[in-house]
Design a protein around this motif. Structure first.
Motif, PDB file in Angstrom:
ATOM      1  N   THR A 104       0.828  -1.198   0.000  1.00 22.87           N
ATOM      2  CA  THR A 104       0.000   0.000   0.000  1.00 22.87           C
ATOM      3  C   THR A 104       0.865   1.252   0.000  1.00 22.87           C
ATOM      4  OG1 THR A 104      -1.687  -1.221   1.211  1.00 22.87           O
ATOM      5  CG2 THR A 104      -1.875   1.180   1.190  1.00 22.87           C
ATOM      6  N   ARG A 105       0.520   2.170  -0.888  1.00 25.88           N
ATOM      7  CA  ARG A 105       1.157   3.485  -1.032  1.00 25.88           C
ATOM      8  C   ARG A 105       2.611   3.402  -1.498  1.00 25.88           C
ATOM      9  NH1 ARG A 105      -1.922   7.438   1.089  1.00 25.88           N
ATOM     10  NH2 ARG A 105      -0.154   8.884   1.151  1.00 25.88           N
ATOM     11  N   ALA A 106       3.108   2.205  -1.834  1.00 19.76           N
ATOM     12  CA  ALA A 106       4.502   2.089  -2.278  1.00 19.76           C
ATOM     13  C   ALA A 106       4.585   1.601  -3.722  1.00 19.76           C
ATOM     14  CB  ALA A 106       5.286   1.166  -1.358  1.00 19.76           C
ATOM     15  N   TYR A 107       4.008   0.419  -4.012  1.00 19.64           N
ATOM     16  CA  TYR A 107       4.137  -0.106  -5.367  1.00 19.64           C
ATOM     17  C   TYR A 107       3.088  -1.176  -5.614  1.00 19.64           C
ATOM     18  CZ  TYR A 107       6.169  -4.404  -3.516  1.00 19.64           C
ATOM     19  OH  TYR A 107       6.349  -5.587  -2.851  1.00 19.64           O
ATOM     20  N   ARG A 108       2.914  -1.467  -6.898  1.00 23.22           N
ATOM     21  CA  ARG A 108       2.134  -2.624  -7.345  1.00 23.22           C
ATOM     22  C   ARG A 108       2.861  -3.218  -8.553  1.00 23.22           C
ATOM     23  NH1 ARG A 108      -4.246  -3.256  -9.174  1.00 23.22           N
ATOM     24  NH2 ARG A 108      -3.976  -5.257 -10.224  1.00 23.22           N
ATOM     25  N   PHE A 109       3.166  -4.501  -8.478  1.00 27.28           N
ATOM     26  CA  PHE A 109       3.909  -5.170  -9.540  1.00 27.28           C
ATOM     27  C   PHE A 109       3.085  -6.330 -10.074  1.00 27.28           C
ATOM     28  CE2 PHE A 109       6.869  -8.585 -10.847  1.00 27.28           C
ATOM     29  CZ  PHE A 109       7.468  -7.931 -11.915  1.00 27.28           C
ATOM     30  N   ASP A 110       2.938  -6.390 -11.398  1.00 34.09           N
ATOM     31  CA  ASP A 110       2.214  -7.469 -12.063  1.00 34.09           C
ATOM     32  C   ASP A 110       3.096  -8.057 -13.155  1.00 34.09           C
ATOM     33  OD1 ASP A 110      -0.794  -7.403 -11.106  1.00 34.09           O
ATOM     34  OD2 ASP A 110      -0.178  -5.324 -11.369  1.00 34.09           O
ATOM     35  N   ALA A 111       3.193  -9.364 -13.180  1.00 36.24           N
ATOM     36  CA  ALA A 111       3.970 -10.059 -14.204  1.00 36.24           C
ATOM     37  C   ALA A 111       3.167 -11.247 -14.714  1.00 36.24           C
ATOM     38  CB  ALA A 111       5.311 -10.535 -13.644  1.00 36.24           C
ATOM     39  N   SER A 112       3.201 -11.446 -16.010  1.00 33.73           N
ATOM     40  CA  SER A 112       2.532 -12.602 -16.601  1.00 33.73           C
ATOM     41  C   SER A 112       3.356 -13.102 -17.779  1.00 33.73           C
ATOM     42  CB  SER A 112       1.116 -12.259 -17.065  1.00 33.73           C
ATOM     43  OG  SER A 112       1.148 -11.340 -18.143  1.00 33.73           O
ATOM     44  N   VAL A 113       3.441 -14.415 -17.874  1.00 38.82           N
ATOM     45  CA  VAL A 113       4.123 -15.070 -18.981  1.00 38.82           C
ATOM     46  C   VAL A 113       3.203 -16.166 -19.502  1.00 38.82           C
ATOM     47  CG1 VAL A 113       6.124 -16.397 -19.729  1.00 38.82           C
ATOM     48  CG2 VAL A 113       6.409 -14.588 -18.029  1.00 38.82           C
ATOM     49  N   ARG A 114       2.910 -16.114 -20.786  1.00 38.64           N
ATOM     50  CA  ARG A 114       2.082 -17.144 -21.416  1.00 38.64           C
ATOM     51  C   ARG A 114       2.879 -17.773 -22.550  1.00 38.64           C
ATOM     52  NH1 ARG A 114      -2.715 -13.954 -23.489  1.00 38.64           N
ATOM     53  NH2 ARG A 114      -1.135 -12.320 -23.546  1.00 38.64           N
ATOM     54  N   ARG A 115       2.863 -19.106 -22.593  1.00 37.70           N
ATOM     55  CA  ARG A 115       3.594 -19.834 -23.617  1.00 37.70           C
ATOM     56  C   ARG A 115       2.632 -20.747 -24.370  1.00 37.70           C
ATOM     57  NH1 ARG A 115       9.291 -21.932 -21.492  1.00 37.70           N
ATOM     58  NH2 ARG A 115       9.706 -21.660 -23.723  1.00 37.70           N
ATOM     59  N   PHE A 116       2.793 -20.803 -25.690  1.00 41.87           N
ATOM     60  CA  PHE A 116       1.869 -21.529 -26.546  1.00 41.87           C
ATOM     61  C   PHE A 116       2.649 -22.442 -27.494  1.00 41.87           C
ATOM     62  CE2 PHE A 116       0.224 -17.282 -25.719  1.00 41.87           C
ATOM     63  CZ  PHE A 116      -1.007 -17.556 -25.141  1.00 41.87           C
ATOM     64  N   ASN A 117       2.127 -23.641 -27.665  1.00 40.38           N
ATOM     65  CA  ASN A 117       2.546 -24.508 -28.769  1.00 40.38           C
ATOM     66  C   ASN A 117       1.452 -24.416 -29.819  1.00 40.38           C
ATOM     67  OD1 ASN A 117       4.813 -25.306 -27.424  1.00 40.38           O
ATOM     68  ND2 ASN A 117       3.952 -27.217 -26.681  1.00 40.38           N
ATOM     69  N   TYR A 118       1.769 -23.765 -30.923  1.00 38.27           N
ATOM     70  CA  TYR A 118       0.769 -23.514 -31.965  1.00 38.27           C
ATOM     71  C   TYR A 118       1.057 -24.424 -33.153  1.00 38.27           C
ATOM     72  CZ  TYR A 118      -1.944 -21.095 -35.548  1.00 38.27           C
ATOM     73  OH  TYR A 118      -2.827 -20.795 -36.549  1.00 38.27           O
ATOM     74  N   PHE A 119       0.142 -25.353 -33.397  1.00 39.13           N
ATOM     75  CA  PHE A 119       0.242 -26.240 -34.555  1.00 39.13           C
ATOM     76  C   PHE A 119      -0.987 -26.039 -35.416  1.00 39.13           C
ATOM     77  CE2 PHE A 119      -0.332 -30.000 -37.072  1.00 39.13           C
ATOM     78  CZ  PHE A 119       0.953 -30.387 -37.428  1.00 39.13           C
ATOM     79  N   ARG A 120      -0.780 -25.847 -36.708  1.00 36.63           N
ATOM     80  CA  ARG A 120      -1.924 -25.659 -37.593  1.00 36.63           C
ATOM     81  C   ARG A 120      -1.645 -26.306 -38.938  1.00 36.63           C
ATOM     82  NH1 ARG A 120      -4.920 -25.320 -35.266  1.00 36.63           N
ATOM     83  NH2 ARG A 120      -5.448 -23.257 -34.499  1.00 36.63           N
ATOM     84  N   SER A 121      -2.555 -27.196 -39.349  1.00 32.88           N
ATOM     85  CA  SER A 121      -2.518 -27.822 -40.664  1.00 32.88           C
ATOM     86  C   SER A 121      -3.899 -27.667 -41.283  1.00 32.88           C
ATOM     87  CB  SER A 121      -2.147 -29.303 -40.559  1.00 32.88           C
ATOM     88  OG  SER A 121      -2.269 -29.937 -41.811  1.00 32.88           O
ATOM     89  N   LEU A 122      -3.961 -27.091 -42.480  1.00 29.88           N
ATOM     90  CA  LEU A 122      -5.251 -26.849 -43.117  1.00 29.88           C
ATOM     91  C   LEU A 122      -5.816 -28.090 -43.791  1.00 29.88           C
ATOM     92  CD1 LEU A 122      -4.616 -23.332 -44.691  1.00 29.88           C
ATOM     93  CD2 LEU A 122      -5.671 -23.901 -42.504  1.00 29.88           C
ATOM     94  N   GLY A 123      -5.029 -29.159 -43.856  1.00 30.47           N
ATOM     95  CA  GLY A 123      -5.552 -30.396 -44.418  1.00 30.47           C
ATOM     96  C   GLY A 123      -5.311 -30.490 -45.914  1.00 30.47           C
ATOM     97  N   PRO A 124      -5.507 -31.684 -46.480  1.00 27.49           N
ATOM     98  CA  PRO A 124      -5.194 -31.912 -47.900  1.00 27.49           C
ATOM     99  C   PRO A 124      -6.137 -31.207 -48.858  1.00 27.49           C
ATOM    100  CG  PRO A 124      -6.258 -33.834 -46.944  1.00 27.49           C
ATOM    101  CD  PRO A 124      -5.990 -32.893 -45.811  1.00 27.49           C
ATOM    102  N   ASN A 125      -7.298 -30.780 -48.386  1.00 28.15           N
ATOM    103  CA  ASN A 125      -8.264 -30.152 -49.276  1.00 28.15           C
ATOM    104  C   ASN A 125      -8.159 -28.632 -49.293  1.00 28.15           C
ATOM    105  OD1 ASN A 125      -9.913 -32.636 -50.009  1.00 28.15           O
ATOM    106  ND2 ASN A 125      -9.987 -32.687 -47.777  1.00 28.15           N
ATOM    107  N   TYR A 126      -7.211 -28.085 -48.570  1.00 32.67           N
ATOM    108  CA  TYR A 126      -7.014 -26.645 -48.540  1.00 32.67           C
ATOM    109  C   TYR A 126      -5.547 -26.349 -48.825  1.00 32.67           C
ATOM    110  CZ  TYR A 126     -11.537 -26.747 -46.237  1.00 32.67           C
ATOM    111  OH  TYR A 126     -12.857 -26.967 -45.943  1.00 32.67           O
ATOM    112  N   ALA A 127      -5.302 -25.469 -49.808  1.00 32.00           N
ATOM    113  CA  ALA A 127      -3.938 -25.080 -50.188  1.00 32.00           C
ATOM    114  C   ALA A 127      -3.079 -26.307 -50.453  1.00 32.00           C
ATOM    115  CB  ALA A 127      -3.312 -24.203 -49.115  1.00 32.00           C
ATOM    116  N   LEU A 128      -3.705 -27.349 -51.040  1.00 31.79           N
ATOM    117  CA  LEU A 128      -3.020 -28.582 -51.438  1.00 31.79           C
ATOM    118  C   LEU A 128      -2.406 -29.329 -50.262  1.00 31.79           C
ATOM    119  CD1 LEU A 128      -1.184 -27.133 -54.581  1.00 31.79           C
ATOM    120  CD2 LEU A 128      -3.441 -28.194 -54.460  1.00 31.79           C
TER     121      LEU A 128
END
Length: 710
Positions: free
Chosen positions: A156-180
């Motif tokens: 109180t009356r001195a500081y407020r500290f916030d930290a967040s770290v988010r990590r993602f494994n993003y895999f995406r395949s449109l499949g054989p019927n899209y963009a070959l």
């Protein structure tokens, strides 16, 4: 006494340091599902946390000689009341069918997990030595679709500290019927944000911040070479760093803020062909791709400055003003080298080199001014004016060098150059919104408004080759200007006839335009209705309806989009050991647009029709079978019906994706004592596409975990 205080402080420091290290340094993790999982649902024991916190507070302030009942969890350490828990587990995953489809949608894999960690530490007296409040959280660390780490500390009356770290494994395949089937990504992404506010309760506050986003991984895309298409593989690498500093101040009822931000961005993707001769999309033509390499070393720097003021000019006149200036500069050198066999017989492409040098700057300004006048206690009028302008200015120079060999003849080199100078995209817009607000306590409120938008767009610049001036045979001098004004009506009503029921109705009708080409403004109507009923203290029902209609009246386009959404849900919790939440969603989407394309050297005029008719049913439950054993179950069912029966012309194209997806989940949680809980959870995914069975999969996920609560 010193030894005891030192021991308490040392234990507290080790606990906090461990939480910080765990929250910020653990690695691994992935994207979470859009829906909640029974693994994260509260058990009967979790619902008692508030009771434990109250008992802990009473124990902390107990007078000498008093013996309050001890809480089931938590403890007093020195000047702080502390609660913490950690859940460790292992996942077993088995998938049959299309693995890429499963990873694109679920992406849960085998392995050890830190499913959850929490630390809550609060000063008993309200004022601690280093902090008054500390909270650390970790979720899904180790290999799931996403993992998150967060830390919050304040004094109180001195500081407020916030930290967040988010990590993602993003895999995406449109499949054989899209963009070959040649469009895939497998990235590791991380988003981190750190904010420090000094003197948060004082009249003058200082804000410091740092943010970082980055991604690395593999990708596959399509490359056009000699009138054929080829798959190429590569790596993606980009990162952005933000540095922020600002001041907030309050003076005689007025609030002021000033903030500056600097952003540095770099993107270094690299694409390479396989070390062999690639056969393209058309296996019967002679075109092949032997070697390929592409580098794009993009660099961008931006400075942002913004300021704002808010206060009351008079007792009934309120003012809000904001201003933002952004200046971004970018360099984007481009290098593309390929070799192979031409589509033309007996022609070898010994080298095809394309290079480009581009520089661009994008200054922009935004200003907002809002004035609200309270006519009386029930009516107020507000006027909001927004000004926005930005320019994209730059130059580009390209050089294409081709070395071709026909039979045994000597190689022939051709070089073409293009210059783009004084390229400009200039947009200026004015937004004006006039609104009347009415409020009669909690029972009734309404608003009526009118919004006008005026946009001026200019496109200019010169494209030419260095050897000749722009002309009919060597274009292009681009100089286009367009000015468009649109209007829209907005309105809404909030009505609470009784304390247990509320209704909300919003409507917006008019025109919108955000295009940089000469098309007519879109006509749109948006309607939203929401209702909520608290039938009893333990039973509530809510529902919503949303309708959106858009029409592009440009004769050559005639694009139309209609969307309808219906939602209903019920929540019933007669006691802590029984909870049921269930609902139904229906989404109906239709869009159509005129098409013009060339097939076998003939111009074809047709229509594109796309349908989406999706139904979603969900049920979440918790049953306290005994005082120690909880059964948690969930079921999610999604079905898209695809297109209805329609009559199509020979030149029409129909787009739809009928599918079914089942996702049942179950979890057993057994509390051995107040500090140890064992969990067994099971999830099943069944995905079926009616027209593309190659995308189907079945997956089973079993998780064994133990939670320790202190």
């Amino acid at each position: 006494m010193k030894t005891k205080l030192f021991s308490i402080f040392h234990r507290l420091f080790r606990t906090c340091a461990g939480a910080v290290a765990l929250a910020l340094l653990l690695s691994g993790g992935m994207l979470t599902l859009a829906q909640s999982s029974v693994e994260k649902s509260e058990t009967t024991q979790d619902t008692k946390k508030q009771e434990d916190e109250l008992a802990l507070a009473r124990a902390a302030v107990a007078k000498p000689g008093e013996k309050p009942a001890p809480p089931e969890t938590g403890r007093i350490i020195g000047l702080y009341s502390v609660q913490s828990s950690i859940e460790l587990g292992y996942r077993f995953e088995n998938t049959r069918g299309n693995r890429d489809s499963y990873l694109s949608q679920v992406n849960v894999r085998d392995g050890f997990r830190v499913l959850e960690y929490t630390l809550d530490s609060r000063s008993v007296a309200g004022s601690g030595l280093l902090y008054d409040f500390l909270r650390a959280d970790v979720n899904n660390a180790g290999g799931d679709q996403s993992q998150s780490f967060s830390l919050r500390m304040n004094k109180t009356r001195a500081y407020r500290f916030d930290a967040s770290v988010r990590r993602f494994n993003y895999f995406r395949s449109l499949g054989p019927n899209y963009a070959l089937g040649w469009k895939t990504q497998d990235l590791r992404q991380q988003v981190a944000d750190f904010n420090l506010r000094l003197f948060p309760q004082r009249a003058v506050k200082f804000n410091l911040g740092y943010g970082r986003s980055n991604a690395t991984g593999r990708l596959t895309t399509i490359y056009s070479f000699s009138r054929d298409l080829f798959p190429v593989r590569g790596n993606s690498r980009w990162e952005a760093n933000d540095y922020r500093a600002g001041v907030e101040a309050s003076w005689r009822g007025w609030d002021f803020n000033i903030e500056g931000l600097y952003r540095g961005f770099k993107n270094d993707p690299q694409l390479l062909s396989n070390p062999k001769v690639e056969i393209g999309f058309n296996p019967t033509d002679p075109a092949t791709l032997a070697t390929f390499e592409r580098d794009i070393a993009l660099r961008s720097h931006a400075g942002v400055f913004r300021a704002g003021v808010k206060g009351s000019i008079a007792e009934r006149v309120h003012l809000v003003a904001r201003w933002l200036h952004d200046d971004e500069r970018m360099k984007a050198p481009f290098y593309d080298l390929a070799s192979g066999t031409s589509n033309t017989a007996n022609v070898k492409v010994l080298s095809q080199l394309f290079t480009a040098e581009g520089t661009v700057k994008r200054p922009s300004k935004t200003a907002d001014l809002g004035i609200t006048i309270d006519l009386n206690q029930h009516f107020s009028v507000s006027e909001t004016l927004r000004y926005n302008t930005f320019k994209i200015q730059g130059d580009v120079a390209t050089v294409q060098t081709a070395v071709n060999q026909t039979g045994t003849n000597n190689p022939v080199t051709t070089i073409s150059r293009t210059l783009g100078t004084d390229l400009l995209t200039d947009q200026t817009s004015w937004w004006n919104t006039l609104a009347l607000d009415m409020s009669f306590g909690r029972k009734f409120s309404a608003n009526l408004g009118w919004r006008a938008i005026k946009r001026d767009v200019e496109l200019a610049g010169i494209y030419s080759t260095p050897t000749s001036a722009p002309s009919a045979t060597n274009p292009l001098i681009r100089n286009e200007e367009e000015s468009i004004t649109t209007h829209a009506f907005v309105g809404g009503v909030r009505f609470r006839p009784v304390n247990r029921a509320s209704f909300i109705f919003d409507v917006e009708h008019g025109q919108s335009n955000n295009a940089f080409v000469r098309i007519n403004p879109l006509d749109f109507t948006r309607v939203r209705v929401r209702s909520q009923f608290q039938i009893t203290s333990t039973l509530s029902v809510n529902g919503a309806f949303t309708s959106v209609d858009r029409l592009n009246p440009t004769p050559q386009v005639q694009n139309e989009t209609d969307s309808r959404s219906y939602t209903a849900a019920v929540n019933w919790e007669p006691r802590s050991r029984l909870w049921v939440n269930a609902g139904f969603d229906h989404h109906n989407l239709f869009t159509t647009a005129n098409l013009r394309y060339t097939l076998n050297n003939q111009v074809i005029l047709g229509r594109l029709l796309a349908y989406g008719r999706m139904n979603n049913v969900f049920v979440n439950t918790r049953f306290g079978l005994t005082s120690r054993l909880d059964l948690l179950m969930a079921y999610y069912y999604i079905r898209d019906l695809g297109a209805p029966s329609v009559t199509l012309a020979a030149t029409d194209t129909l787009q739809t994706l009928p599918l079914n997806r089942h996702n049942p989940e179950v979890r057993l949680a057994y509390r051995f004592n107040n500090h140890v809980t064992g969990n067994i959870s099971y999830r099943h995914y069944s995905y079926n596409e009616r027209d593309f069975a190659t995308q189907d999969y079945r997956s089973n996920i079993l998780t064994l975990s133990t939670r320790f609560t202190f």
